[in-house]
Design a protein around this motif. Structure first.
Motif, PDB file in Angstrom:
ATOM      1  N   ALA A 104     -46.557 -32.866  -5.125  1.00 44.60           N
ATOM      2  CA  ALA A 104     -47.579 -32.266  -4.257  1.00 44.60           C
ATOM      3  C   ALA A 104     -47.210 -30.835  -3.879  1.00 44.60           C
ATOM      4  CB  ALA A 104     -47.764 -33.113  -2.999  1.00 44.60           C
ATOM      5  N   ALA A 159     -43.558 -38.023  -5.478  1.00 40.98           N
ATOM      6  CA  ALA A 159     -44.944 -37.674  -5.160  1.00 40.98           C
ATOM      7  C   ALA A 159     -44.987 -36.453  -4.244  1.00 40.98           C
ATOM      8  CB  ALA A 159     -45.665 -38.850  -4.512  1.00 40.98           C
ATOM      9  N   VAL A 160     -44.063 -36.380  -3.296  1.00 42.59           N
ATOM     10  CA  VAL A 160     -44.009 -35.223  -2.393  1.00 42.59           C
ATOM     11  C   VAL A 160     -43.632 -33.977  -3.184  1.00 42.59           C
ATOM     12  CG1 VAL A 160     -42.873 -34.195  -0.392  1.00 42.59           C
ATOM     13  CG2 VAL A 160     -43.476 -36.625  -0.376  1.00 42.59           C
ATOM     14  N   GLU A 203     -51.654 -30.499   0.510  1.00 39.79           N
ATOM     15  CA  GLU A 203     -51.314 -31.316  -0.663  1.00 39.79           C
ATOM     16  C   GLU A 203     -50.542 -32.572  -0.258  1.00 39.79           C
ATOM     17  OE1 GLU A 203     -52.360 -31.068  -3.750  1.00 39.79           O
ATOM     18  OE2 GLU A 203     -53.441 -29.215  -3.348  1.00 39.79           O
ATOM     19  N   VAL A 204     -49.578 -32.429   0.644  1.00 39.45           N
ATOM     20  CA  VAL A 204     -48.746 -33.569   1.035  1.00 39.45           C
ATOM     21  C   VAL A 204     -49.550 -34.583   1.843  1.00 39.45           C
ATOM     22  CG1 VAL A 204     -46.676 -34.269   2.313  1.00 39.45           C
ATOM     23  CG2 VAL A 204     -46.617 -32.218   0.877  1.00 39.45           C
ATOM     24  N   LEU A 214     -41.242 -43.598   1.396  1.00 39.48           N
ATOM     25  CA  LEU A 214     -41.968 -42.461   0.820  1.00 39.48           C
ATOM     26  C   LEU A 214     -41.552 -42.248  -0.630  1.00 39.48           C
ATOM     27  CD1 LEU A 214     -43.910 -40.130   1.563  1.00 39.48           C
ATOM     28  CD2 LEU A 214     -41.884 -38.784   2.112  1.00 39.48           C
ATOM     29  N   ASP A 215     -42.521 -42.013  -1.489  1.00 39.11           N
ATOM     30  CA  ASP A 215     -42.253 -41.677  -2.881  1.00 39.11           C
ATOM     31  C   ASP A 215     -41.886 -40.195  -2.926  1.00 39.11           C
ATOM     32  OD1 ASP A 215     -42.225 -41.091  -5.570  1.00 39.11           O
ATOM     33  OD2 ASP A 215     -44.186 -41.981  -5.992  1.00 39.11           O
ATOM     34  N   GLN A 216     -40.586 -39.903  -2.992  1.00 36.35           N
ATOM     35  CA  GLN A 216     -40.135 -38.516  -2.966  1.00 36.35           C
ATOM     36  C   GLN A 216     -40.671 -37.714  -4.136  1.00 36.35           C
ATOM     37  OE1 GLN A 216     -35.925 -38.125  -2.356  1.00 36.35           O
ATOM     38  NE2 GLN A 216     -35.956 -39.347  -0.485  1.00 36.35           N
ATOM     39  N   VAL A 219     -48.608 -41.136   4.478  1.00 33.70           N
ATOM     40  CA  VAL A 219     -48.080 -40.004   5.243  1.00 33.70           C
ATOM     41  C   VAL A 219     -48.712 -39.997   6.630  1.00 33.70           C
ATOM     42  CG1 VAL A 219     -48.017 -37.486   5.422  1.00 33.70           C
ATOM     43  CG2 VAL A 219     -47.500 -38.597   3.247  1.00 33.70           C
ATOM     44  N   SER A 250     -43.606 -41.052   7.272  1.00 31.36           N
ATOM     45  CA  SER A 250     -44.552 -41.962   6.622  1.00 31.36           C
ATOM     46  C   SER A 250     -44.436 -43.354   7.218  1.00 31.36           C
ATOM     47  CB  SER A 250     -44.287 -42.010   5.119  1.00 31.36           C
ATOM     48  OG  SER A 250     -42.975 -42.416   4.860  1.00 31.36           O
ATOM     49  N   ARG A 307     -52.328 -35.713   1.310  1.00 29.51           N
ATOM     50  CA  ARG A 307     -53.088 -36.586   0.400  1.00 29.51           C
ATOM     51  C   ARG A 307     -52.291 -37.809  -0.055  1.00 29.51           C
ATOM     52  NH1 ARG A 307     -55.791 -31.862  -3.371  1.00 29.51           N
ATOM     53  NH2 ARG A 307     -56.953 -30.888  -1.665  1.00 29.51           N
ATOM     54  N   ILE A 308     -51.000 -37.824   0.201  1.00 30.83           N
ATOM     55  CA  ILE A 308     -50.150 -38.930  -0.244  1.00 30.83           C
ATOM     56  C   ILE A 308     -50.349 -40.124   0.694  1.00 30.83           C
ATOM     57  CG2 ILE A 308     -47.777 -39.684  -0.642  1.00 30.83           C
ATOM     58  CD1 ILE A 308     -47.132 -36.689  -1.189  1.00 30.83           C
TER      59      ILE A 308
END
Length: 69
Positions: A58, A54-55, A23-24, A50-52, A30, A46, A26-27
């Protein structure tokens, strides 16, 4: 490069680690992921900030909970 660490709860095995990793990955941006069910630790490297959220989303999608460490 930016490295961000998260604490993940609910992981118990290698399959859990793989689910979180998939899942992660896909950000966007990364570069690498280190995840450990034993320690409950997720480290994401990254190429830019990083968009925390979003993590965390995910990890939630994988079925676990995460908070920035």
């Amino acid at each position: 490069m930016t490295t961000t660490e998260f604490q993940v709860t609910g992981m118990t095995c290698g399959h859990c680690e793989m689910s979180v990793r998939e899942e992660v990955e896909r950000i966007a941006g990364v570069e690498s992921i280190d995840v450990s069910a034993q320690s409950g630790r997720l480290v994401v490297t990254s190429s830019s900030a990083l968009d925390q959220d979003a993590v965390i989303a995910a990890v939630d999608e994988a079925g676990y909970s995460a908070v920035a460490a």
